[in-house]
Write a protein that holds these residues in place. Structure first.
Motif, mmCIF file in Angstrom:
data_model
loop_
_atom_site.group_PDB
_atom_site.id
_atom_site.type_symbol
_atom_site.label_atom_id
_atom_site.label_comp_id
_atom_site.label_asym_id
_atom_site.label_seq_id
_atom_site.Cartn_x
_atom_site.Cartn_y
_atom_site.Cartn_z
ATOM 1 N N SER A 62 -19.124 22.389 100.766
ATOM 2 C CA SER A 62 -20.087 21.707 101.271
ATOM 3 C C SER A 62 -21.721 21.468 100.962
ATOM 4 N N THR A 63 -21.755 22.227 99.957
ATOM 5 C CA THR A 63 -22.867 22.347 99.106
ATOM 6 C C THR A 63 -23.004 22.265 97.678
ATOM 7 N N LEU A 64 -24.036 21.565 97.096
ATOM 8 C CA LEU A 64 -24.213 21.372 95.636
ATOM 9 C C LEU A 64 -24.491 22.768 94.958
ATOM 10 N N LYS A 89 -27.763 16.091 101.791
ATOM 11 C CA LYS A 89 -27.789 15.559 103.101
ATOM 12 C C LYS A 89 -27.736 14.221 103.143
ATOM 13 N N ARG A 90 -27.914 13.294 101.899
ATOM 14 C CA ARG A 90 -27.797 11.996 102.056
ATOM 15 C C ARG A 90 -26.361 11.303 101.579
ATOM 16 N N GLN A 91 -26.080 10.583 102.432
ATOM 17 C CA GLN A 91 -24.691 9.964 102.274
ATOM 18 C C GLN A 91 -24.093 9.712 100.767
ATOM 19 N N LYS A 92 -23.050 10.305 100.319
ATOM 20 C CA LYS A 92 -22.491 10.269 99.204
ATOM 21 C C LYS A 92 -23.227 10.747 97.760
ATOM 22 N N ALA A 93 -24.431 11.246 98.139
ATOM 23 C CA ALA A 93 -25.547 11.401 96.948
ATOM 24 C C ALA A 93 -24.860 12.529 96.192
ATOM 25 N N LEU A 96 -22.275 11.441 93.914
ATOM 26 C CA LEU A 96 -22.573 10.807 92.720
ATOM 27 C C LEU A 96 -23.256 11.658 91.581
ATOM 28 N N LEU A 97 -24.009 12.735 92.050
ATOM 29 C CA LEU A 97 -24.594 13.553 90.989
ATOM 30 C C LEU A 97 -23.521 14.201 90.059
ATOM 31 N N LEU A 98 -22.622 14.537 90.818
ATOM 32 C CA LEU A 98 -21.351 15.083 90.093
ATOM 33 C C LEU A 98 -20.479 14.529 89.121
ATOM 34 N N PRO A 131 -31.884 9.883 95.046
ATOM 35 C CA PRO A 131 -30.961 10.135 93.890
ATOM 36 C C PRO A 131 -30.156 8.894 93.710
ATOM 37 N N TYR A 132 -30.014 7.834 94.568
ATOM 38 C CA TYR A 132 -29.190 6.603 94.162
ATOM 39 C C TYR A 132 -29.738 5.991 93.099
ATOM 40 N N ILE A 133 -31.009 5.874 92.498
ATOM 41 C CA ILE A 133 -31.440 5.279 91.398
ATOM 42 C C ILE A 133 -30.904 5.317 90.284
#
Length: 335
Positions: A62-64, A89-93, A96-98, A131-133
């Motif tokens: 549940s945590t990065l 906390k941001r949806q699907k962020a 994405l990073l992973l 982070p979506y950018i």
């Protein structure tokens, strides 16, 4: 017969050719003599200390934070100043990073942001908020910046807008154009004033338009401001467009109906709507108690709304109320 014996040179060649096969055979037989290792086999403490066990990648979390030790990308983002606890906390962020590779996917976006004008020490906070950018196509991002330049926004102005409104570059050219057109037409502003408005409050281009429309209606219908007065108020204090409707009405009610401030004075000093209502009340009541609550510029001892709300308590007391801080604090205890 002697003639059939190989010469010394041929004997050496034949010997050399058989050595590799012989060595391989010995090596094979030696390995065969070693019994297979067992998980139950006892080993010495020295051997145990030398065993390095790689930590297992968590199958789910549940945590990065649990992935940082396994991900070079996450580790570099943390070093850059990205707050992963906020990103997740941001949806699907987090997902994405992973999936991103720092060198292949992220570095080019960082260089782009720096070229736009985002300062090095702001890259981490910027990506924390947006982070979506990192998943956006670089050419698309460059097209959006080119659009802003075509609208005569300067490099420094674009840098300021992108830094203060991190989601700005996620908006398509068409959407940005529609937003600029909305504020120009709805407020009846010139192109230059529209630009100045969004430079000062760039989140007007990224936020929802419904609250803006509602606040404009509140100002006109419920508070009774004329269209030209609303233009002046919004241009001087853009935040009024996104302010709480309830707070906006409560502040106006106190200023206009209790303190007797007319519309044209509120239009002249709209910054008063950004002040806390409690501060306005406390200071007005103190001035009334002292007999100094005079807000008419035509009268002596006139006190402007700007002086009323913007000065620190000490300065307000000594220069405006002509009293001491102790007097003000003693008065507040009576409320």
């Amino acid at each position: 017969p002697e003639g059939n014996l190989p010469s010394p040179v041929k004997q050496e060649q034949a010997k050399a050719e058989t050595l590799p096969d012989l060595n391989a055979k010995i090596l094979y037989e030696d390995w065969n003599d070693i019994p297979p290792s067992s998980a139950l086999e006892e080993i010495s403490e020295e051997e145990a200390v030398q065993i390095i066990a790689e930590p297992l990648l968590p199958l789910q979390s549940s945590t990065l934070r649990d992935y940082v030790d396994h991900s070079e990308t996450l580790a570099k983002l943390v070093h850059l100043g990205v707050d992963l606890s906020q990103v997740e906390k941001r949806q699907k962020a987090g997902q994405l990073l992973l999936t991103l590779d720092f060198e292949k996917d992220i570095r080019k976006i960082l260089l782009f942001l720096k070229d736009v004008g985002v300062e090095d020490n702001q890259l981490g906070p910027f990506l924390t908020k947006n982070p979506y950018i990192l998943a956006e196509d670089l050419e698309v991002l460059e097209t959006r910046v080119a659009y802003l330049k075509s609208k005569k926004f300067g490099k420094a102005e674009i840098a300021q807008m992108v830094s203060r409104a991190p989601y700005l570059l996620l908006f398509s050219v068409e959407r940005l154009d529609n937003r600029l057109g909305f504020f120009k037409n709805e407020l009846g502003l010139s192109v230059k004033k529209t630009k100045d408005l969004v430079i000062r409050l760039p989140r007007l281009l990224t936020g929802k338009l419904e609250p803006v429309k509602e606040n404009l209606q509140v100002c006109q219908i419920e508070l009774g401001f004329q269209r030209n007065e609303i233009q002046q108020i919004v241009f001087k204090t853009p935040k009024i467009l996104t302010a709480s409707k309830k707070r906006l009405k409560q502040t106006f009610d106190y200023l206009h109906n209790i303190m007797g401030i007319p519309h044209h004075m509120l239009t002249r000093f709209p910054q008063v709507f950004n002040s806390k209502l409690l501060r306005i009340k406390e200071r007005h009541m103190f001035l009334t108690f002292l007999g100094r609550a005079q807000y008419d510029p035509a009268q002596p001892s006139y006190i402007s709304l700007d002086q009323l709300v913007s000065l620190p308590d000490e300065v307000f007391c000594t220069e405006i109320a002509k009293a001491s801080m102790q007097d003000f604090e003693k008065f507040l205890k009576t409320l």
